[in-house]
Design an enzyme around this catalytic site. Structure first.
Site, PDB file in Angstrom:
ATOM      1  N   THR A 338      51.526  54.429  85.724  1.00 43.32           N
ATOM      2  CA  THR A 338      51.558  53.428  86.453  1.00 43.32           C
ATOM      3  C   THR A 338      50.158  53.086  86.486  1.00 43.32           C
ATOM      4  O   THR A 338      49.092  53.454  86.303  1.00 43.32           O
ATOM      5  CB  THR A 338      52.014  54.627  87.545  1.00 43.32           C
ATOM      6  OG1 THR A 338      51.548  55.303  87.775  1.00 43.32           O
ATOM      7  CG2 THR A 338      53.978  54.340  86.721  1.00 43.32           C
ATOM      8  N   SER A 364      45.372  51.670  93.861  1.00 46.48           N
ATOM      9  CA  SER A 364      46.611  50.699  93.157  1.00 46.48           C
ATOM     10  C   SER A 364      45.314  49.924  92.233  1.00 46.48           C
ATOM     11  O   SER A 364      44.240  48.790  91.982  1.00 46.48           O
ATOM     12  CB  SER A 364      46.323  49.907  94.556  1.00 46.48           C
ATOM     13  OG  SER A 364      47.658  48.400  93.698  1.00 46.48           O
ATOM     14  N   ARG A 365      45.280  50.055  91.318  1.00 49.01           N
ATOM     15  CA  ARG A 365      44.814  49.598  90.179  1.00 49.01           C
ATOM     16  C   ARG A 365      44.929  47.746  89.625  1.00 49.01           C
ATOM     17  O   ARG A 365      44.622  46.857  89.835  1.00 49.01           O
ATOM     18  CB  ARG A 365      45.285  49.764  88.855  1.00 49.01           C
ATOM     19  CG  ARG A 365      44.595  51.072  88.432  1.00 49.01           C
ATOM     20  CD  ARG A 365      44.455  51.757  86.823  1.00 49.01           C
ATOM     21  NE  ARG A 365      44.613  53.510  87.474  1.00 49.01           N
ATOM     22  CZ  ARG A 365      45.550  54.286  87.220  1.00 49.01           C
ATOM     23  NH1 ARG A 365      47.038  53.365  86.850  1.00 49.01           N
ATOM     24  NH2 ARG A 365      45.479  55.558  87.271  1.00 49.01           N
ATOM     25  N   VAL A 366      45.700  47.415  90.934  1.00 43.76           N
ATOM     26  CA  VAL A 366      45.697  45.682  91.095  1.00 43.76           C
ATOM     27  C   VAL A 366      45.263  45.272  92.182  1.00 43.76           C
ATOM     28  O   VAL A 366      45.227  44.212  92.113  1.00 43.76           O
ATOM     29  CB  VAL A 366      47.476  44.930  90.864  1.00 43.76           C
ATOM     30  CG1 VAL A 366      47.736  43.962  91.053  1.00 43.76           C
ATOM     31  CG2 VAL A 366      48.101  45.922  89.363  1.00 43.76           C
TER      32      VAL A 366
END
Length: 507
Positions: A338, A364-366
Site C-alpha cells: 500500500t 501517507s506516501r502520497v
C-alpha cells in the site's frame, strides 16, 4: 429363442463402448471426491484456470488446481447436493460478476448474486473477477484528494484518488467506523463506493448496511458480503469481485472507492482453500503466493492517465493486528503493497481519542500531493506539533516546573488533540475541517477550557453559516486561504469567540 452367454457379454460391451463415446472428457467430467468446499473432478481436459464448472443443481465451482489427472475445484456454494460420480460440465466462462449502475444500493454475495431480498439485479454487463492491473504507462500520479471526512486523516495522512491507504489496528478500535464514515463523506461527491465484508458476522454487515441507508449513502454504494458462515471460496473471491465492480467506474472515467473489511480474513480463507487443495504451506501455513494474492488485488486500484479517461479506483484495505503486532506476516505484506497506513492504537481509543490514530506510525506516501492548498496551509505543522506535544506531555508527567513556552506548547497540543476527535457518522467537508484546524493552529482555542471545545466547534459552524456563509463557499471554491478569506475568518472567529465565552461564563 435362447440367448447364449457370449451374446449377452457382446451386447454389454457394445453398450459400454457407445456410452464412453457419448461422454466427451474434454468438456465434461465426474466428481471423484468432495468435501470441505473442495471437489476433485476427473475429465474436463480442456478446462481453463479460474473457469466456472457446473455441478448438478446449478451449483458452480471455480477451477483452481489443474493437475495431470484431475482438476481441484472450489465450490461456490453448498457442497451438500454434490456426491461422488456426479457429472460436471464446463461452462467455457472464466469467473465473472455483474457490474454497472444497477449494482448500487444492493447487497450481493461473493459472486455478485443479490442477497438483500430485493429481487434480481437488472444488468447485462459482467466483468471477469481476475484482470491484470493497469501498467505504469496507463497510470497518472495521484493528485486529487479523496476526502474521508475525518479531520485527523485528511490533515495528516491524506488519501488521494487512486491511492491505497491501509487501515490497520487491533479488533474493535474503530477501523470499520473510519471506513464507513469515508463512504458517508462521498455523499456530495461523484465517487461510487463498494464495501466488501469478508468473514464478518451477518449481524455486523446488517448494521453497516443500516447505517449507510440511514445516512443516505446506500444510493451510491454496493455491499459485497461474504460472511463468516459462507464457505472459504466465497470469502476468497469476494474482494476480487468487489474490485471488478469498482473498475467498471474507473474504466469509464469516473471515480470509485473500495473498502476491504478485512484482508486478514481473506488471507485465512485463502490459506484454508490452499491447504485443502494440497498446495504446499509456507510461513505460518500460508501458501507461498499469499503476497501475490494481495498485491494483484491492490494493484488494480489506480489513477488512470488522461488518455484512458482519468478515472480512479481508491482502496482502503483493513488489516487486523494481534495485540498491536504490525510486524507480523500479513500486516507487513500489506504495508509493503500500500501507499501508506493509518495505524489505530488501542491505548488512544480507550483514552477517548477517537479516531484513535497514532500520528507517529501513520503515514501517507502520497502526502501533500493529495491535499488542497488550504489544507496544507493549516495542517503543515500539525503532525510536528502533535509529536512535540506527546514528548513534552511525557516529560511534564514527572511534575517538574515548566517554563512559559513549554506550557504554551502543552496547552496548544491538548487542544489540537481535542479538536481532532470526531464522533462516528459525522464526516466533515474540507471547508469545515480547515476552519476548525485554522482556529486551533492560530491560538483561538488556547484560552478555552478543553471540555468546551466540542460545543465550540458545532456552534462555530452554525455561526459562520448564519452570519457569513461566504467563508465556507469561498474555501470550497478556491481551496486556498487568500488574504480576503483569512480576514473574514479572523473577524468571525474573534466575534464568535467573545460571544461563546460570554454564554459559557469563561473569563
Amino acid at each position: 429363442m435362447q440367448i447364449r452367454a457370449e451374446e449377452i457379454s457382446q451386447i454389454i460391451k457394445d453398450q459400454i463402448g457407445e456410452y464412453e463415446a457419448s461422454i466427451d472428457l474434454n468438456e465434461t467430467g465426474t466428481v471423484i471426491s468432495v468435501g470441505d468446499g473442495i471437489a476433485r473432478v476427473y475429465g474436463v481436459q480442456n478446462c481453463m484456470a479460474m473457469e466456472l464448472l457446473e455441478f448438478p443443481g446449478g451449483i458452480m465451482g471455480l477451477a483452481l488446481n489443474l493437475e495431470e489427472d484431475n482438476v481441484g475445484c472450489a465450490i461456490l456454494g453448498s457442497v451438500r447436493g454434490i456426491k461422488e460420480g456426479d457429472i460436471v460440465k464446463r461452462t467455457g466462462k472464466i469467473a465473472e460478476v455483474p457490474v454497472g449502475p444497477a449494482m448500487e444500493g444492493r447487497v450481493v454475495d461473493g459472486i455478485g448474486q443479490p442477497i438483500d431480498g430485493q429481487g434480481p439485479i437488472n444488468t447485462t454487463e459482467t466483468s471477469k473477477i481476475e484482470v491484470i492491473a493497469p501498467g505504469v504507462i496507463a497510470r497518472k500520479g495521484v493528485h486529487q484528494p479523496c476526502y474521508t471526512g475525518a479531520k485527523a486523516v485528511d490533515a495528516m495522512t491524506p488519501v488521494g484518488k487512486g491511492q491505497r491507504e491501509l487501515i490497520i489496528g487491533d479488533r474493535q478500535i474503530g477501523k470499520t467506523a473510519l471506513c464507513v464514515d469515508a463512504i458517508i463523506a462521498q455523499k456530495e461527491t461523484d465517487v461510487h463506493c463498494i464495501y466488501v465484508a469478508v468473514g464478518q458476522k451477518k449481524s455486523t454487515v446488517a448494521l453497516v448496511v443500516e447505517a449507510l441507508r440511514k445516512h443516505g449513502a446506500m444510493a451510491y454504494t454496493t455491499v459485497v458480503a461474504a460472511c463468516a458462515s459462507d464457505p472459504a471460496p466465497m470469502q476468497y473471491v469476494a474482494p476480487f469481485a468487489g474490485t471488478s465492480m469498482g473498475e467498471y467506474y474507473r474504466d469509464k472515467g469516473q471515480h470509485a472507492l473500495i473498502i476491504y473489511d478485512d484482508l486478514s480474513k481473506q488471507a485465512v480463507a485463502y490459506r484454508e482453500l490452499s491447504l485443502l487443495l494440497r498446495r504446499p504451506p509456507g510461513r505460518e501455513a500460508y501458501p507461498g503466493d499469499i503476497f501475490f494474492n494481495h498485491s494483484r488485488l491492490l494493484e488494480r486500484s489506480a489513477k488512470l492517465s488522461d488518455e484512458l479517461g482519468a478515472g480512479s479506483l481508491t482502496a482502503l484495505p483493513i488489516i487486523e493486528t494481534q495485540a498491536g503486532d504490525v510486524s507480523a506476516f500479513i500486516p507487513t505484506n500489506v504495508i509493503s503493497i500500500t501507499d501508506g497506513q493509518v495505524y489505530l492504537q488501542p491505548d488512544l481509543f480507550f483514552a477517548g481519542v477517537r479516531p484513535a490514530i497514532n500520528v507517529g506510525l501513520s503515514v501517507s506516501r502520497v502526502g501533500g500531493s493529495a491535499q488542497v492548498k488550504a489544507m496544507k496551509q493549516v495542517a503543515g505543522t500539525l503532525r510536528l506539533d502533535l509529536a512535540q506535544y506527546r514528548e513534552l506531555a511525557a516529560f511534564a508527567a514527572f511534575g517538574s516546573d515548566l517554563d512559559a513556552a513549554t506550557q504554551a506548547q502543552l496547552t496548544r497540543g491538548e487542544r489540537l488533540v481535542e479538536i481532532l476527535k470526531q464522533p462516528q457518522y459525522r464526516p466533515l467537508p474540507m471547508q469545515k475541517q480547515v476552519t476548525i484546524l485554522y482556529a486551533g493552529a492560530n491560538g483561538y482555542l488556547d484560552t478555552l477550557p478543553i471540555n468546551t471545545l466540542k460545543d465550540y466547534e458545532a456552534e462555530l459552524f452554525d455561526y459562520i453559516e448564519s452570519n457569513d456563509p461566504s467563508i465556507f463557499a469561498d474555501l470550497k471554491a478556491q481551496e486556498v486561504f487568500t488574504d480576503e478569506i483569512k480576514a473574514k475568518l479572523n473577524k468571525a472567529l474573534t466575534s464568535f469567540g467573545a460571544t461563546f465565552k460570554a454564554t459559557k461564563g469563561i473569563i
